[in-house]
Design an enzyme around this catalytic site. Structure first.
Site, mmCIF file in Angstrom:
data_model
loop_
_atom_site.group_PDB
_atom_site.id
_atom_site.type_symbol
_atom_site.label_atom_id
_atom_site.label_comp_id
_atom_site.label_asym_id
_atom_site.label_seq_id
_atom_site.Cartn_x
_atom_site.Cartn_y
_atom_site.Cartn_z
ATOM 1 N N ASP A 108 0.903 -1.039 0.264
ATOM 2 C CA ASP A 108 0.077 0.197 0.323
ATOM 3 C C ASP A 108 0.846 1.953 0.014
ATOM 4 O O ASP A 108 2.119 1.505 0.712
ATOM 5 C CB ASP A 108 -1.063 0.253 0.876
ATOM 6 N N ILE A 109 0.982 1.928 -0.544
ATOM 7 C CA ILE A 109 1.529 3.719 -0.907
ATOM 8 C C ILE A 109 1.006 4.262 0.032
ATOM 9 O O ILE A 109 0.203 4.852 1.153
ATOM 10 C CB ILE A 109 1.427 4.442 -1.987
ATOM 11 N N ASN A 116 -2.395 12.639 -3.953
ATOM 12 C CA ASN A 116 -3.554 13.160 -5.016
ATOM 13 C C ASN A 116 -3.373 14.339 -4.697
ATOM 14 O O ASN A 116 -3.498 14.998 -5.684
ATOM 15 C CB ASN A 116 -4.327 12.185 -4.847
ATOM 16 N N HIS A 121 -4.337 14.378 -9.613
ATOM 17 C CA HIS A 121 -3.997 12.599 -9.717
ATOM 18 C C HIS A 121 -3.486 12.044 -11.070
ATOM 19 O O HIS A 121 -2.900 10.945 -10.875
ATOM 20 C CB HIS A 121 -5.580 12.685 -9.640
ATOM 21 N N ASP A 125 -1.486 8.906 -10.855
ATOM 22 C CA ASP A 125 -1.584 8.132 -11.767
ATOM 23 C C ASP A 125 0.636 7.620 -11.599
ATOM 24 O O ASP A 125 0.833 6.223 -11.920
ATOM 25 C CB ASP A 125 -1.478 7.805 -12.681
ATOM 26 N N GLU A 151 -4.412 1.729 -4.190
ATOM 27 C CA GLU A 151 -2.705 2.453 -4.061
ATOM 28 C C GLU A 151 -2.583 1.282 -3.613
ATOM 29 O O GLU A 151 -0.902 0.850 -3.378
ATOM 30 C CB GLU A 151 -2.354 3.336 -3.530
#
Length: 193
Positions: A108-109, A116, A121, A125, A151
């Protein structure tokens, strides 16, 4: 009189022979014409078959592309959640039957919402794409790497827990050492595994 009769018979025989020769010539001309038509039809058939082969190849490529799209996340080009949900039960059953180890790494980031919100966004991405590349370069071809959603990423390994922990640590270090300098968004990001 007899000579005349013989001469008439010879003339008649010659006329019959000439008529038969003309019939044979006409028949040969018809055969020649039919052979030309047959050759043209063969060429048309070969062209039609070549076009059919091409269409079949295109259909196979389109089918392959559609299948790839169905299992691939369009942003990261990793396998998608739907494919994970299909593959994990199969991988689990195979590992159970073969009595082989199976490990999952869930990544998980960290603070992805903040990335974001701060950079937008499109920058988020790019971070997702960068992480996808790091995950692929940090795993073997037989390992399965998925973007589960948002994420979150999942890696299926056919390894014992200790080996999976080493892989997870190697990935964490690669992300920590990865620099996004000059790229849109943050220069660094971290992940939890």
């Amino acid at each position: 009189k007899e000579e005349m009769l013989e001469t008439l018979m010879v003339i008649t025989d010659l006329q019959e022979i000439e008529e038969k020769e003309e019939e044979i010539e006409q028949a040969l001309e018809e055969i020649k014409t039919l052979n030309q038509e047959l050759e043209e039809r063969n060429q048309e058939l070969e062209i039609a078959l070549a076009k059919l082969d091409l269409k079949l190849m295109e259909a196979d490529q389109e089918k392959e592309t559609a299948q790839k799209i169905a299992i691939t996340d369009s942003l990261t080009q990793l396998f998608n959640r739907g494919f994970f949900e299909k593959m994990f039960p199969q991988e689990f059953e195979t590992a159970k039957i073969d009595k082989c180890p199976l490990s999952l790494i869930i990544a998980d980031i960290d603070l992805f919402k903040k990335i974001n919100d701060t950079y937008g966004h499109p920058a988020g991405d790019k971070v997702l794409q960068d992480l996808g590349k790091i995950l692929i370069s940090s795993t073997r071809e037989e390992d399965l790497v998925f973007r589960f959603g948002g994420e979150e990423f999942i890696i299926i390994l056919h390894e014992e827990k200790e080996k999976a922990q080493k892989v997870a640590e190697r990935i964490r270090q690669r992300v920590e050492n990865f620099s996004r300098e000059g790229k849109e968004g943050p220069s660094k990001f971290t992940i939890s595994l």
